[in-house]
Motif scaffolding. Structure first.
Motif, PDB file in Angstrom:
ATOM      1  N   ALA A  71       0.770  -1.112  -0.041  1.00  0.00           N
ATOM      2  CA  ALA A  71       0.040   0.030  -0.028  1.00  0.00           C
ATOM      3  C   ALA A  71       0.992   1.495   0.030  1.00  0.00           C
ATOM      4  O   ALA A  71       0.526   1.924  -0.677  1.00  0.00           O
ATOM      5  CB  ALA A  71      -0.796  -0.105   1.179  1.00  0.00           C
ATOM      6  N   ARG A  72       1.828   1.294   0.756  1.00  0.00           N
ATOM      7  CA  ARG A  72       2.717   2.466   0.884  1.00  0.00           C
ATOM      8  C   ARG A  72       3.629   2.522  -0.401  1.00  0.00           C
ATOM      9  O   ARG A  72       3.564   3.880  -0.870  1.00  0.00           O
ATOM     10  CB  ARG A  72       3.773   2.378   1.956  1.00  0.00           C
ATOM     11  CG  ARG A  72       4.575   3.642   2.388  1.00  0.00           C
ATOM     12  CD  ARG A  72       5.718   3.165   3.410  1.00  0.00           C
ATOM     13  NE  ARG A  72       6.782   2.357   2.937  1.00  0.00           N
ATOM     14  CZ  ARG A  72       6.784   1.097   3.322  1.00  0.00           C
ATOM     15  NH1 ARG A  72       5.881   0.368   4.260  1.00  0.00           N
ATOM     16  NH2 ARG A  72       7.617   0.298   3.072  1.00  0.00           N
ATOM     17  N   LEU A  73       4.028   1.537  -0.997  1.00  0.00           N
ATOM     18  CA  LEU A  73       4.559   1.691  -2.367  1.00  0.00           C
ATOM     19  C   LEU A  73       3.791   2.251  -3.306  1.00  0.00           C
ATOM     20  O   LEU A  73       4.278   3.291  -4.234  1.00  0.00           O
ATOM     21  CB  LEU A  73       5.224   0.454  -2.695  1.00  0.00           C
ATOM     22  CG  LEU A  73       6.458  -0.192  -1.910  1.00  0.00           C
ATOM     23  CD1 LEU A  73       6.972  -1.476  -2.176  1.00  0.00           C
ATOM     24  CD2 LEU A  73       7.741   0.835  -2.200  1.00  0.00           C
ATOM     25  N   SER A  74       2.636   1.778  -3.485  1.00  0.00           N
ATOM     26  CA  SER A  74       1.585   1.863  -4.543  1.00  0.00           C
ATOM     27  C   SER A  74       1.381   3.398  -4.397  1.00  0.00           C
ATOM     28  O   SER A  74       1.097   4.127  -5.342  1.00  0.00           O
ATOM     29  CB  SER A  74       0.599   1.061  -4.506  1.00  0.00           C
ATOM     30  OG  SER A  74      -0.220   1.132  -3.374  1.00  0.00           O
ATOM     31  N   ARG A  75       1.044   3.866  -3.179  1.00  0.00           N
ATOM     32  CA  ARG A  75       0.547   5.204  -2.977  1.00  0.00           C
ATOM     33  C   ARG A  75       1.763   6.164  -3.254  1.00  0.00           C
ATOM     34  O   ARG A  75       1.498   7.349  -3.567  1.00  0.00           O
ATOM     35  CB  ARG A  75       0.017   5.441  -1.670  1.00  0.00           C
ATOM     36  CG  ARG A  75      -1.352   4.745  -1.275  1.00  0.00           C
ATOM     37  CD  ARG A  75      -1.924   5.330  -0.067  1.00  0.00           C
ATOM     38  NE  ARG A  75      -0.935   4.990   1.227  1.00  0.00           N
ATOM     39  CZ  ARG A  75      -1.173   3.887   2.112  1.00  0.00           C
ATOM     40  NH1 ARG A  75      -1.947   3.052   1.809  1.00  0.00           N
ATOM     41  NH2 ARG A  75      -0.353   4.051   3.022  1.00  0.00           N
ATOM     42  N   ALA A  76       2.904   5.750  -3.143  1.00  0.00           N
ATOM     43  CA  ALA A  76       4.150   6.598  -3.470  1.00  0.00           C
ATOM     44  C   ALA A  76       4.514   6.661  -5.208  1.00  0.00           C
ATOM     45  O   ALA A  76       5.235   7.415  -5.489  1.00  0.00           O
ATOM     46  CB  ALA A  76       5.167   6.234  -2.791  1.00  0.00           C
ATOM     47  N   GLY A  77       3.570   5.987  -5.889  1.00  0.00           N
ATOM     48  CA  GLY A  77       3.565   5.997  -7.439  1.00  0.00           C
ATOM     49  C   GLY A  77       4.426   4.730  -7.803  1.00  0.00           C
ATOM     50  O   GLY A  77       4.697   4.671  -8.979  1.00  0.00           O
ATOM     51  N   GLU A  78       4.895   3.849  -6.775  1.00  0.00           N
ATOM     52  CA  GLU A  78       5.527   2.734  -7.392  1.00  0.00           C
ATOM     53  C   GLU A  78       4.808   1.604  -7.954  1.00  0.00           C
ATOM     54  O   GLU A  78       3.464   1.250  -7.228  1.00  0.00           O
ATOM     55  CB  GLU A  78       6.476   1.989  -6.114  1.00  0.00           C
ATOM     56  CG  GLU A  78       7.466   2.966  -5.660  1.00  0.00           C
ATOM     57  CD  GLU A  78       8.436   3.050  -6.699  1.00  0.00           C
ATOM     58  OE1 GLU A  78       8.706   2.267  -7.378  1.00  0.00           O
ATOM     59  OE2 GLU A  78       9.583   3.934  -6.076  1.00  0.00           O
ATOM     60  N   ARG A  79       5.019   0.907  -8.850  1.00  0.00           N
ATOM     61  CA  ARG A  79       4.358  -0.188  -9.421  1.00  0.00           C
ATOM     62  C   ARG A  79       4.438  -1.428  -8.786  1.00  0.00           C
ATOM     63  O   ARG A  79       5.544  -1.783  -8.315  1.00  0.00           O
ATOM     64  CB  ARG A  79       4.918  -0.523 -11.042  1.00  0.00           C
ATOM     65  CG  ARG A  79       4.112  -1.445 -11.822  1.00  0.00           C
ATOM     66  CD  ARG A  79       4.722  -1.793 -13.211  1.00  0.00           C
ATOM     67  NE  ARG A  79       5.011  -0.602 -13.847  1.00  0.00           N
ATOM     68  CZ  ARG A  79       5.583  -0.435 -14.876  1.00  0.00           C
ATOM     69  NH1 ARG A  79       6.159  -1.647 -15.514  1.00  0.00           N
ATOM     70  NH2 ARG A  79       5.738   0.584 -15.766  1.00  0.00           N
ATOM     71  N   VAL A  80       3.274  -2.201  -8.363  1.00  0.00           N
ATOM     72  CA  VAL A  80       3.306  -3.453  -7.702  1.00  0.00           C
ATOM     73  C   VAL A  80       2.938  -4.436  -8.980  1.00  0.00           C
ATOM     74  O   VAL A  80       1.897  -4.380  -9.533  1.00  0.00           O
ATOM     75  CB  VAL A  80       2.309  -3.376  -6.595  1.00  0.00           C
ATOM     76  CG1 VAL A  80       2.185  -4.810  -5.907  1.00  0.00           C
ATOM     77  CG2 VAL A  80       2.790  -2.460  -5.614  1.00  0.00           C
ATOM     78  N   VAL A  81       3.749  -5.469  -8.858  1.00  0.00           N
ATOM     79  CA  VAL A  81       3.383  -6.641 -10.159  1.00  0.00           C
ATOM     80  C   VAL A  81       3.208  -7.837  -9.199  1.00  0.00           C
ATOM     81  O   VAL A  81       3.908  -8.260  -8.534  1.00  0.00           O
ATOM     82  CB  VAL A  81       4.479  -6.596 -11.088  1.00  0.00           C
ATOM     83  CG1 VAL A  81       4.080  -7.621 -12.190  1.00  0.00           C
ATOM     84  CG2 VAL A  81       4.779  -5.250 -11.625  1.00  0.00           C
ATOM     85  N   LEU A  82       2.169  -8.590  -9.603  1.00  0.00           N
ATOM     86  CA  LEU A  82       1.872  -9.930  -9.287  1.00  0.00           C
ATOM     87  C   LEU A  82       2.119 -10.771 -10.432  1.00  0.00           C
ATOM     88  O   LEU A  82       1.424 -10.585 -11.514  1.00  0.00           O
ATOM     89  CB  LEU A  82       0.393 -10.029  -8.767  1.00  0.00           C
ATOM     90  CG  LEU A  82       0.132  -9.511  -7.246  1.00  0.00           C
ATOM     91  CD1 LEU A  82       0.425  -8.049  -7.335  1.00  0.00           C
ATOM     92  CD2 LEU A  82      -1.368  -9.694  -7.024  1.00  0.00           C
ATOM     93  N   VAL A  83       3.053 -11.710 -10.444  1.00  0.00           N
ATOM     94  CA  VAL A  83       3.345 -12.724 -11.470  1.00  0.00           C
ATOM     95  C   VAL A  83       2.498 -13.842 -11.033  1.00  0.00           C
ATOM     96  O   VAL A  83       2.987 -14.756 -10.256  1.00  0.00           O
ATOM     97  CB  VAL A  83       4.760 -12.836 -11.615  1.00  0.00           C
ATOM     98  CG1 VAL A  83       5.075 -13.817 -12.623  1.00  0.00           C
ATOM     99  CG2 VAL A  83       5.396 -11.293 -11.889  1.00  0.00           C
ATOM    100  N   ALA A  84       1.663 -14.328 -12.058  1.00  0.00           N
ATOM    101  CA  ALA A  84       1.079 -15.584 -11.739  1.00  0.00           C
ATOM    102  C   ALA A  84       0.455 -16.000 -10.404  1.00  0.00           C
ATOM    103  O   ALA A  84       0.823 -17.055  -9.920  1.00  0.00           O
ATOM    104  CB  ALA A  84       1.793 -16.856 -12.353  1.00  0.00           C
ATOM    105  N   PRO A  85      -0.324 -15.005  -9.945  1.00  0.00           N
ATOM    106  CA  PRO A  85      -1.055 -15.452  -8.801  1.00  0.00           C
ATOM    107  C   PRO A  85      -1.836 -16.735  -8.782  1.00  0.00           C
ATOM    108  O   PRO A  85      -2.510 -16.978  -9.874  1.00  0.00           O
ATOM    109  CB  PRO A  85      -1.720 -14.150  -8.230  1.00  0.00           C
ATOM    110  CG  PRO A  85      -2.197 -13.497  -9.845  1.00  0.00           C
ATOM    111  CD  PRO A  85      -1.092 -13.672 -10.765  1.00  0.00           C
TER     112      PRO A  85
END
Length: 225
Positions: A71-85
């Protein structure tokens, strides 16, 4: 030029010693769980490294462990990637945890080999704040490639694996096992320090309010429908 030559000759003659740069302390991304941060050498998830979350079964709290940092990273504009959940991410739950879905992407893969390759490329790209993957049968070589890719891309790598994998060594910088009963965290390995001997209680934290962007959708990469 003469001064440089003279200095080099002194070094060669061992009349002066060439200094080495002081080692840089490894930084960390706060996990959002104060008791856990307090026992980790980096004060959180080690940056530019691979961390493993070892679970006895799906749904024992692995996402609850990860959500504060994501949450903190995404709100700071960082991309969060989930690979094959292993499951389709339930967008309302991710939003309720504070994750900005506009910064979240899901990469699909048909085989575990493809998933490992995709995770490695995302980690190495340097364009992601965090990359999550779920390798079930990854060997030491595959995990080492993920660790090296995270270091090269200076990206937070997070791999959820079966608890049975704790029996084998791993190149990951941090390994945390989640127990369901009682609900607790066990730090099995933490690079840069000793793993704490006592488990850490892992109670359910209150859910933060849903952010205003409640209509956002998760972006899928590689989806055919």
């Amino acid at each position: 030029m003469g001064a440089v030559v003279a200095l080099e000759s002194l070094v060669e003659q061992r009349q002066v010693w060439r200094g080495r740069p002081a080692p840089r302390a490894a930084g960390g991304q706060p996990t959002g769980h104060a008791a856990l941060d307090a026992v980790l050498p980096a004060g959180g998830w080690p940056e530019a490294a691979l961390s493993e979350i070892l679970v006895p079964a799906d749904g024992v709290g692995e996402l609850r462990l990860l959500w504060p940092a994501l949450a903190r990273l995404s709100r700071a504009g960082e991309r969060v990637v989930l690979v094959a959940p292993p499951y389709v991410p339930f967008a309302p739950a991710w939003q309720a945890a504070g994750v900005d879905l506009g910064q979240m992407e899901v990469v699909e893969a048909t085989t575990e080999r493809d998933a490992l390759w995709a995770a490695e490329q995302c980690l190495r790209s340097g364009s992601c704040g965090a990359v999550l993957c779920w390798p079930l049968r990854a060997d030491d070589r595959s995990l080492r490639r993920l660790q090296m890719a995270a270091a090269a891309g200076r990206t937070l790598g997070l791999a959820t694996r079966p608890l049975l994998a704790a029996r084998n060594p791993s190149p990951a910088a941090l390994r945390i096992a989640i127990d369901a009963r009682p609900a607790q965290l066990r730090v099995i390995k933490c690079q840069g320090g000793l793993a704490p001997p006592q488990p850490i209680p892992f109670g359910r934290a209150p859910s933060p309010p849903v952010p205003a962007s409640a209509g956002a959708e998760v972006r899928w990469i590689g989806r055919k429908d």
